[in-house]
Design a protein around this motif. Structure first.
Motif, PDB file in Angstrom:
ATOM      1  N   LYS A  40      27.736  30.913  50.379  1.00 33.70           N
ATOM      2  CA  LYS A  40      27.839  32.189  51.151  1.00 33.70           C
ATOM      3  C   LYS A  40      29.297  33.131  50.736  1.00 33.70           C
ATOM      4  O   LYS A  40      29.143  34.213  50.903  1.00 33.70           O
ATOM      5  N   GLU A  41      29.989  32.462  50.046  1.00 33.84           N
ATOM      6  CA  GLU A  41      31.066  33.309  49.465  1.00 33.84           C
ATOM      7  C   GLU A  41      31.269  33.141  47.793  1.00 33.84           C
ATOM      8  O   GLU A  41      30.415  32.393  47.525  1.00 33.84           O
ATOM      9  N   ASN A  42      32.150  34.114  47.358  1.00 30.61           N
ATOM     10  CA  ASN A  42      32.029  34.271  46.086  1.00 30.61           C
ATOM     11  C   ASN A  42      33.440  34.673  45.803  1.00 30.61           C
ATOM     12  O   ASN A  42      34.319  35.356  46.486  1.00 30.61           O
ATOM     13  N   ALA A  43      34.183  34.393  44.600  1.00 27.84           N
ATOM     14  CA  ALA A  43      35.321  34.819  44.161  1.00 27.84           C
ATOM     15  C   ALA A  43      35.233  35.461  42.559  1.00 27.84           C
ATOM     16  O   ALA A  43      34.910  34.502  41.781  1.00 27.84           O
ATOM     17  N   VAL A  44      35.436  36.538  42.555  1.00 31.94           N
ATOM     18  CA  VAL A  44      34.805  37.187  41.059  1.00 31.94           C
ATOM     19  C   VAL A  44      36.037  37.888  40.522  1.00 31.94           C
ATOM     20  O   VAL A  44      37.322  38.102  41.162  1.00 31.94           O
ATOM     21  N   VAL A  45      36.014  38.091  39.292  1.00 34.92           N
ATOM     22  CA  VAL A  45      36.728  38.885  38.777  1.00 34.92           C
ATOM     23  C   VAL A  45      35.775  39.956  37.642  1.00 34.92           C
ATOM     24  O   VAL A  45      34.843  39.689  37.290  1.00 34.92           O
ATOM     25  N   LEU A  46      36.235  41.153  37.939  1.00 34.21           N
ATOM     26  CA  LEU A  46      35.499  42.197  37.156  1.00 34.21           C
ATOM     27  C   LEU A  46      36.238  42.499  35.938  1.00 34.21           C
ATOM     28  O   LEU A  46      37.391  42.933  35.908  1.00 34.21           O
ATOM     29  N   ILE A  47      35.398  42.524  34.812  1.00 36.50           N
ATOM     30  CA  ILE A  47      35.944  42.715  33.656  1.00 36.50           C
ATOM     31  C   ILE A  47      35.278  43.836  33.142  1.00 36.50           C
ATOM     32  O   ILE A  47      34.076  43.885  33.176  1.00 36.50           O
ATOM     33  N   SER A  48      36.178  45.066  32.822  1.00 33.11           N
ATOM     34  CA  SER A  48      35.710  46.249  32.053  1.00 33.11           C
ATOM     35  C   SER A  48      36.490  46.588  31.040  1.00 33.11           C
ATOM     36  O   SER A  48      37.326  45.623  30.576  1.00 33.11           O
ATOM     37  N   ASP A  49      36.448  47.523  30.540  1.00 34.58           N
ATOM     38  CA  ASP A  49      37.285  48.376  29.544  1.00 34.58           C
ATOM     39  C   ASP A  49      38.749  48.435  29.785  1.00 34.58           C
ATOM     40  O   ASP A  49      39.660  48.170  28.996  1.00 34.58           O
ATOM     41  N   ASP A  50      38.999  48.248  31.292  1.00 29.78           N
ATOM     42  CA  ASP A  50      40.263  48.234  31.732  1.00 29.78           C
ATOM     43  C   ASP A  50      41.124  46.962  32.119  1.00 29.78           C
ATOM     44  O   ASP A  50      41.885  46.739  32.193  1.00 29.78           O
ATOM     45  N   GLY A  51      40.190  45.900  31.454  1.00 30.11           N
ATOM     46  CA  GLY A  51      40.851  44.278  31.639  1.00 30.11           C
ATOM     47  C   GLY A  51      40.198  43.708  32.628  1.00 30.11           C
ATOM     48  O   GLY A  51      39.026  44.016  33.032  1.00 30.11           O
ATOM     49  N   ALA A  52      40.910  42.734  33.232  1.00 30.39           N
ATOM     50  CA  ALA A  52      40.409  41.982  34.066  1.00 30.39           C
ATOM     51  C   ALA A  52      40.949  42.023  35.669  1.00 30.39           C
ATOM     52  O   ALA A  52      42.106  41.987  35.660  1.00 30.39           O
ATOM     53  N   GLU A  53      39.979  42.418  36.528  1.00 29.09           N
ATOM     54  CA  GLU A  53      40.545  42.569  38.067  1.00 29.09           C
ATOM     55  C   GLU A  53      40.143  41.406  38.880  1.00 29.09           C
ATOM     56  O   GLU A  53      38.891  41.114  39.053  1.00 29.09           O
ATOM     57  N   HIS A  54      41.194  40.603  39.380  1.00 30.05           N
ATOM     58  CA  HIS A  54      40.603  39.425  40.041  1.00 30.05           C
ATOM     59  C   HIS A  54      40.376  40.078  41.746  1.00 30.05           C
ATOM     60  O   HIS A  54      41.545  40.510  42.070  1.00 30.05           O
ATOM     61  N   PRO A  73      39.950  39.087  45.708  1.00 29.08           N
ATOM     62  CA  PRO A  73      40.102  37.677  46.668  1.00 29.08           C
ATOM     63  C   PRO A  73      38.526  37.300  46.676  1.00 29.08           C
ATOM     64  O   PRO A  73      37.738  37.620  46.922  1.00 29.08           O
ATOM     65  N   ARG A  74      38.785  35.784  47.271  1.00 28.72           N
ATOM     66  CA  ARG A  74      37.726  35.237  47.425  1.00 28.72           C
ATOM     67  C   ARG A  74      37.106  35.870  48.921  1.00 28.72           C
ATOM     68  O   ARG A  74      37.650  36.210  49.847  1.00 28.72           O
ATOM     69  N   MET A  75      35.693  36.197  49.101  1.00 26.42           N
ATOM     70  CA  MET A  75      35.355  36.909  50.165  1.00 26.42           C
ATOM     71  C   MET A  75      33.495  36.440  50.175  1.00 26.42           C
ATOM     72  O   MET A  75      32.963  35.967  49.421  1.00 26.42           O
ATOM     73  N   SER A  76      33.106  37.138  51.256  1.00 31.98           N
ATOM     74  CA  SER A  76      31.698  36.894  51.418  1.00 31.98           C
ATOM     75  C   SER A  76      30.729  37.588  50.093  1.00 31.98           C
ATOM     76  O   SER A  76      31.285  38.514  49.708  1.00 31.98           O
ATOM     77  N   LYS A  77      29.750  37.078  49.930  1.00 30.30           N
ATOM     78  CA  LYS A  77      28.720  37.440  48.927  1.00 30.30           C
ATOM     79  C   LYS A  77      28.316  39.048  49.175  1.00 30.30           C
ATOM     80  O   LYS A  77      28.288  39.816  48.467  1.00 30.30           O
ATOM     81  N   ASP A  78      28.150  39.185  50.721  1.00 28.79           N
ATOM     82  CA  ASP A  78      28.047  40.645  51.094  1.00 28.79           C
ATOM     83  C   ASP A  78      29.037  41.607  50.848  1.00 28.79           C
ATOM     84  O   ASP A  78      28.916  42.779  50.573  1.00 28.79           O
ATOM     85  N   ALA A  79      30.345  40.905  51.116  1.00 32.69           N
ATOM     86  CA  ALA A  79      31.421  41.673  50.886  1.00 32.69           C
ATOM     87  C   ALA A  79      31.610  42.421  49.136  1.00 32.69           C
ATOM     88  O   ALA A  79      31.843  43.141  48.891  1.00 32.69           O
ATOM     89  N   VAL A  80      31.267  41.195  48.364  1.00 30.18           N
ATOM     90  CA  VAL A  80      31.408  41.333  46.830  1.00 30.18           C
ATOM     91  C   VAL A  80      30.231  42.463  46.547  1.00 30.18           C
ATOM     92  O   VAL A  80      30.652  43.401  45.879  1.00 30.18           O
ATOM     93  N   ALA A  81      29.249  42.499  47.254  1.00 23.96           N
ATOM     94  CA  ALA A  81      28.007  43.250  47.053  1.00 23.96           C
ATOM     95  C   ALA A  81      28.694  44.710  47.468  1.00 23.96           C
ATOM     96  O   ALA A  81      28.258  45.805  46.890  1.00 23.96           O
TER      97      ALA A  81
END
Ligand code: C5P
Length: 219
Positions: A183-197, A199-207
């Motif tokens: 139900k949870e995910n911990a993601v890193v958003l990679i963009s032109d600006d680099g890597a943004e970690h 926190p671990r949260m629900s998949k709904d919150a990531v969405a």
């Protein structure tokens, strides 16, 4: 009346696994549940977007308020995505099979004494790369995913450049994280600006967070 920051925007979302047939009753698949892609599609629709949800065979209940296109194979997913273009943004959360079985049999392969079949494979189209590198009608924002078990940021950063997408949402799917199918995910958003970690949260919150970022990026 529709409202929200994404009204008037069309967004294509892929989700779930693909099934690559061996014969009419057997297939090769992967463990994607479709949970994260479904949550993203639902949230984008709640923010007002017109969502085309292209999904492989996933257990997850289909989101409401989106246009659903059901597919089985990677090739069908590629065709459905192409047919849905042009779009303002595309989010590729599907776990597309890298290979399909050559010469899938039209009838069930029979068990024969002492004979074990062998399979050969061909490479499937890379939907994310093809849309990211499209010469015309490229969406303003193309978001890919990267499920990694090692060196998450490094691999996802390379993947972003190789595919040509704008963002990569990377996550660690090592079995001990419980993320795949959980139900949870911990993601890193990679963009032109680099890597943004994140926190671990629900998949709904990531969405929710991702959909808000998409709305900001589309302006
Ligand atoms: O190629 P790889 O599986 O490492 O990259 C993952 C990203 O690429 C995901 O966003 C996935 O949806 C997308 N992808 C795709 N078509 C493929 C393979 C991966 O759209 N054939």
């Amino acid at each position: 009346l529709a409202e929200g920051p994404l009204v008037g925007r069309k967004i294509v979302v892929t989700s779930g696994p693909t099934h690559e047939p061996i014969d009419p009753v057997r297939y090769i698949a992967n463990r994607s549940s479709g949970a994260q892609g479904t949550a993203i599609a639902r949230t984008l629709a709640m923010l007002g977007a017109e969502v085309v949800f292209v999904t492989g065979p996933a257990e997850e209940p289909r989101p409401e308020g989106v246009h659903i296109v059901e597919v089985q194979t990677a090739q069908q997913m590629m065709e459905a995505v192409s047919a849905a273009m042009p779009a303002d943004a595309a989010v590729f959360a599907a776990a597309v099979a890298d290979w399909r079985v050559d010469g899938a049999s039209g009838s069930k392969i029979k068990k024969q004494d002492g004979k074990i079949p062998s399979l050969s494979f061909s490479e499937n189209p890379d939907i994310l790369a093809s849309v990211s590198q499209a010469k015309s009608d490229r969406p303003k924002l193309v978001v890919g995913f990267a499920a990694e078990t090692d060196d998450v940021v490094e691999n996802a950063t390379k993947k972003r450049l190789r595919k040509g997408c704008d963002w990569i949402v990377a996550n660690d799917v090592s079995p001990e994280t419980g993320i795949m199918g959980g139900k949870e995910n911990a993601v890193v958003l990679i963009s032109d600006d680099g890597a943004e970690h994140w926190p671990r949260m629900s998949k709904d919150a990531v969405a929710q967070q991702l959909a808000e970022r998409i709305a900001n990026a589309l302006g």
